[in-house]
Motif scaffolding. Structure first.
Motif, PDB file in Angstrom:
ATOM      1  N   THR A 162       0.844  -1.343  -0.065  1.00 44.97           N
ATOM      2  CA  THR A 162      -0.037   0.113  -0.080  1.00 44.97           C
ATOM      3  C   THR A 162       0.815   1.390   0.016  1.00 44.97           C
ATOM      4  OG1 THR A 162      -1.614   1.207   1.317  1.00 44.97           O
ATOM      5  CG2 THR A 162       0.093  -0.062   2.521  1.00 44.97           C
ATOM      6  N   ARG A 163       0.306   2.323  -0.404  1.00 49.91           N
ATOM      7  CA  ARG A 163       0.933   3.771  -0.332  1.00 49.91           C
ATOM      8  C   ARG A 163      -0.013   4.637   0.470  1.00 49.91           C
ATOM      9  NH1 ARG A 163       2.467   6.176  -5.789  1.00 49.91           N
ATOM     10  NH2 ARG A 163       0.227   5.905  -6.184  1.00 49.91           N
ATOM     11  N   PHE A 164      -0.857   3.847   1.221  1.00 50.02           N
ATOM     12  CA  PHE A 164      -2.053   4.734   1.996  1.00 50.02           C
ATOM     13  C   PHE A 164      -2.878   5.717   1.302  1.00 50.02           C
ATOM     14  CE2 PHE A 164       0.968   3.095   5.124  1.00 50.02           C
ATOM     15  CZ  PHE A 164       0.049   2.322   6.016  1.00 50.02           C
ATOM     16  N   ARG A 165      -3.133   5.523   0.234  1.00 50.75           N
ATOM     17  CA  ARG A 165      -4.022   6.362  -0.620  1.00 50.75           C
ATOM     18  C   ARG A 165      -5.633   5.705  -0.395  1.00 50.75           C
ATOM     19  NH1 ARG A 165       0.454   8.287  -0.892  1.00 50.75           N
ATOM     20  NH2 ARG A 165       1.422   9.102  -2.848  1.00 50.75           N
ATOM     21  N   SER A 196       8.812   9.324  -0.353  1.00 49.04           N
ATOM     22  CA  SER A 196       7.479   9.009   0.311  1.00 49.04           C
ATOM     23  C   SER A 196       6.946  10.312   0.925  1.00 49.04           C
ATOM     24  CB  SER A 196       7.663   7.940   1.408  1.00 49.04           C
ATOM     25  OG  SER A 196       8.062   6.831   0.816  1.00 49.04           O
ATOM     26  N   ASP A 197       5.689  10.212   0.871  1.00 44.35           N
ATOM     27  CA  ASP A 197       4.997  11.497   1.257  1.00 44.35           C
ATOM     28  C   ASP A 197       3.971  11.361   2.262  1.00 44.35           C
ATOM     29  OD1 ASP A 197       3.030  10.208  -0.403  1.00 44.35           O
ATOM     30  OD2 ASP A 197       2.442  12.071  -1.477  1.00 44.35           O
ATOM     31  N   VAL A 198       4.109  10.042   2.914  1.00 45.83           N
ATOM     32  CA  VAL A 198       3.004   9.502   3.901  1.00 45.83           C
ATOM     33  C   VAL A 198       3.670   9.922   5.080  1.00 45.83           C
ATOM     34  CG1 VAL A 198       1.669   7.461   4.784  1.00 45.83           C
ATOM     35  CG2 VAL A 198       2.156   7.671   2.338  1.00 45.83           C
ATOM     36  N   ASP A 199       2.788  10.395   6.243  1.00 42.28           N
ATOM     37  CA  ASP A 199       3.238  10.896   7.470  1.00 42.28           C
ATOM     38  C   ASP A 199       2.931   9.678   8.279  1.00 42.28           C
ATOM     39  OD1 ASP A 199       0.515  11.438   7.925  1.00 42.28           O
ATOM     40  OD2 ASP A 199       1.026  13.699   7.666  1.00 42.28           O
ATOM     41  N   ASN A 200       3.199   9.852   9.722  1.00 42.31           N
ATOM     42  CA  ASN A 200       3.029   8.885  10.727  1.00 42.31           C
ATOM     43  C   ASN A 200       1.554   8.985  11.090  1.00 42.31           C
ATOM     44  OD1 ASN A 200       5.341   7.950  10.824  1.00 42.31           O
ATOM     45  ND2 ASN A 200       6.139   9.307  12.389  1.00 42.31           N
ATOM     46  N   ALA A 201       0.983  10.083  11.110  1.00 46.86           N
ATOM     47  CA  ALA A 201      -0.555  10.384  11.436  1.00 46.86           C
ATOM     48  C   ALA A 201      -1.515   9.526  10.615  1.00 46.86           C
ATOM     49  CB  ALA A 201      -1.003  11.805  11.437  1.00 46.86           C
ATOM     50  N   THR A 202      -1.212   9.298   9.240  1.00 45.27           N
ATOM     51  CA  THR A 202      -1.800   8.672   8.492  1.00 45.27           C
ATOM     52  C   THR A 202      -1.953   7.162   8.552  1.00 45.27           C
ATOM     53  OG1 THR A 202      -1.571  10.432   6.466  1.00 45.27           O
ATOM     54  CG2 THR A 202      -2.312   8.176   5.958  1.00 45.27           C
ATOM     55  N   LYS A 204      -1.313   5.774  11.412  1.00 43.70           N
ATOM     56  CA  LYS A 204      -2.145   5.664  12.606  1.00 43.70           C
ATOM     57  C   LYS A 204      -3.675   5.855  12.532  1.00 43.70           C
ATOM     58  CE  LYS A 204       1.486   5.591  15.462  1.00 43.70           C
ATOM     59  NZ  LYS A 204       1.790   4.379  16.291  1.00 43.70           N
ATOM     60  N   GLU A 205      -3.939   6.551  11.530  1.00 41.71           N
ATOM     61  CA  GLU A 205      -5.469   6.715  11.230  1.00 41.71           C
ATOM     62  C   GLU A 205      -5.997   5.079  10.352  1.00 41.71           C
ATOM     63  OE1 GLU A 205      -6.173   9.904   8.724  1.00 41.71           O
ATOM     64  OE2 GLU A 205      -5.506  11.386  10.082  1.00 41.71           O
ATOM     65  N   TRP A 206      -5.089   4.485   9.730  1.00 40.88           N
ATOM     66  CA  TRP A 206      -5.465   3.640   9.176  1.00 40.88           C
ATOM     67  C   TRP A 206      -5.482   2.447  10.103  1.00 40.88           C
ATOM     68  CZ3 TRP A 206      -4.849   1.220   3.675  1.00 40.88           C
ATOM     69  CH2 TRP A 206      -5.022   2.616   2.762  1.00 40.88           C
ATOM     70  N   GLU A 207      -4.372   2.480  11.222  1.00 42.92           N
ATOM     71  CA  GLU A 207      -4.385   1.332  12.285  1.00 42.92           C
ATOM     72  C   GLU A 207      -5.638   1.474  13.121  1.00 42.92           C
ATOM     73  OE1 GLU A 207       0.381   0.953  12.899  1.00 42.92           O
ATOM     74  OE2 GLU A 207      -0.653   2.279  13.810  1.00 42.92           O
ATOM     75  N   LYS A 208      -6.237   2.656  13.362  1.00 47.12           N
ATOM     76  CA  LYS A 208      -7.073   2.642  14.030  1.00 47.12           C
ATOM     77  C   LYS A 208      -8.477   2.271  13.528  1.00 47.12           C
ATOM     78  CE  LYS A 208      -9.736   4.539  17.651  1.00 47.12           C
ATOM     79  NZ  LYS A 208      -9.649   4.090  19.083  1.00 47.12           N
ATOM     80  N   GLU A 209      -8.634   2.748  12.232  1.00 44.88           N
ATOM     81  CA  GLU A 209      -9.832   2.010  11.550  1.00 44.88           C
ATOM     82  C   GLU A 209      -9.948   0.704  11.402  1.00 44.88           C
ATOM     83  OE1 GLU A 209     -12.045   2.884   7.193  1.00 44.88           O
ATOM     84  OE2 GLU A 209     -10.366   4.276   7.682  1.00 44.88           O
ATOM     85  N   PHE A 210      -8.889   0.106  11.419  1.00 42.89           N
ATOM     86  CA  PHE A 210      -8.961  -1.380  11.279  1.00 42.89           C
ATOM     87  C   PHE A 210      -8.447  -2.314  12.387  1.00 42.89           C
ATOM     88  CE2 PHE A 210      -8.607   0.171   6.727  1.00 42.89           C
ATOM     89  CZ  PHE A 210      -9.479  -0.430   6.245  1.00 42.89           C
ATOM     90  N   GLU A 211      -8.405  -1.544  13.428  1.00 38.05           N
ATOM     91  CA  GLU A 211      -7.899  -2.246  14.639  1.00 38.05           C
ATOM     92  C   GLU A 211      -8.678  -3.422  14.988  1.00 38.05           C
ATOM     93  OE1 GLU A 211      -8.047   0.440  18.122  1.00 38.05           O
ATOM     94  OE2 GLU A 211     -10.208   0.886  17.793  1.00 38.05           O
TER      95      GLU A 211
END
Length: 277
Positions: A162-165, A196-202, A204-211
């Motif tokens: 993934t590229r977190f898009r 890469s242009d993905v920050d740590n906050a992004t 973390k958001e994905w991890e939270k959504e799919f936790e």
């Protein structure tokens, strides 16, 4: 009911992929459409003015006879694995393989394609030639690519690059549905390069959504994307590697002959290519 297209040249490579197609149909409670595509040779009718049509008709008949002879062999494979209850229909099509696959996808409302990734009768050039990336990215449905001599085994771990898009997230949710049916876990890999242009906050958001889902995220810092993915396959025991075809050049490089051979022989990993619209 999911509809799975299985193109075949009836080679050993294709028959091995057929087992994977059957098992996927079983998992998804789907049906198989078996496609055999053939191209008639170009014949200059000025040299055969009287026998022109006879030649073509005899070649078409030979293809039909082979098709008729080979189908029972596929049914025997299904019976051996106790998967003969899966619904199967058959298509025999003249013309370019890629064109016929795309035509069948549209006409038969196909959800998945399952296909062997090397072998005789031109299949190797289809997947490994200069147009391989273009062919796969032109297909509008997910394609499960089965490397040569990789037997079926129950998938326990699905890799997801993934590229977190936002489009990646949509694809991940689709893969998650398959993972639930397979009772498999998903391991997501993001290769963080200097560009890469993905920050740590992004992340973390994905991890939270799919936790609450069977998904684990991994971020690896490296400028060597291909080798990082191959290492990930080995280290995380990936059974199916999901790759999104939004970046044409990258997908072509993954299917370079040497890398495909490495995946098939050392990693024994299937590749699920998912097109991104």
């Amino acid at each position: 009911m999911k509809r799975i297209l299985f193109p075949t040249d009836f080679s050993d490579v294709a028959n091995n992929a057929f087992v994977h197609a059957l098992e996927l149909a079983k998992t998804l409670k789907g049906e198989l459409i078996v496609l055999h595509s053939f191209e008639l040779p170009v014949v200059d009718n000025q040299f055969f003015p009287e026998n022109y049509m006879v030649i073509y008709e005899s070649l078409e008949l030979a293809q039909f006879d082979m098709f008729k002879d080979e189908i029972p062999k596929l049914r025997s494979i299904a019976e051996e694995r106790q998967l003969d209850k899966i619904k199967m229909t058959h298509r025999l099509m003249d013309g370019d393989l890629t064109f016929n696959i795309k035509k069948a996808i549209k006409e038969d409302r196909i959800d998945f394609v399952v296909m062997g990734t090397s072998g005789a009768s031109g299949w190797q050039s289809f997947f490994m030639g200069t147009n391989s990336g273009n062919v796969i990215t032109d297909i509008t449905v997910p394609m499960l690519c089965v490397p040569q001599d990789v037997p079926f085994r129950k998938a326990e771990t699905i890799g997801f690059t993934t590229r977190f898009r936002a489009k990646d997230k949509k694809a991940l949710k689709s893969v998650l549905k398959i993972a639930h049916k397979m009772n498999a876990q998903i391991k997501c890999l993001y290769v963080k390069t200097n560009e890469s242009d993905v920050d740590n906050a992004t992340v973390k958001e994905w991890e939270k959504e799919f936790e609450k889902e069977p998904i684990t995220f991994y971020v690896t810092i490296s400028n060597d994307v291909k080798d990082t993915i191959l290492d990930f396959i080995l280290q995380k025991d990936i059974d199916i590697l999901t790759m999104l075809t939004y970046k044409r050049g990258f997908f072509e490089s993954i299917f370079h002959p040497s890398l495909t051979k490495k995946i098939a022989t050392e990693y024994a990993t299937l590749v699920l290519a998912i097109p991104i619209e």
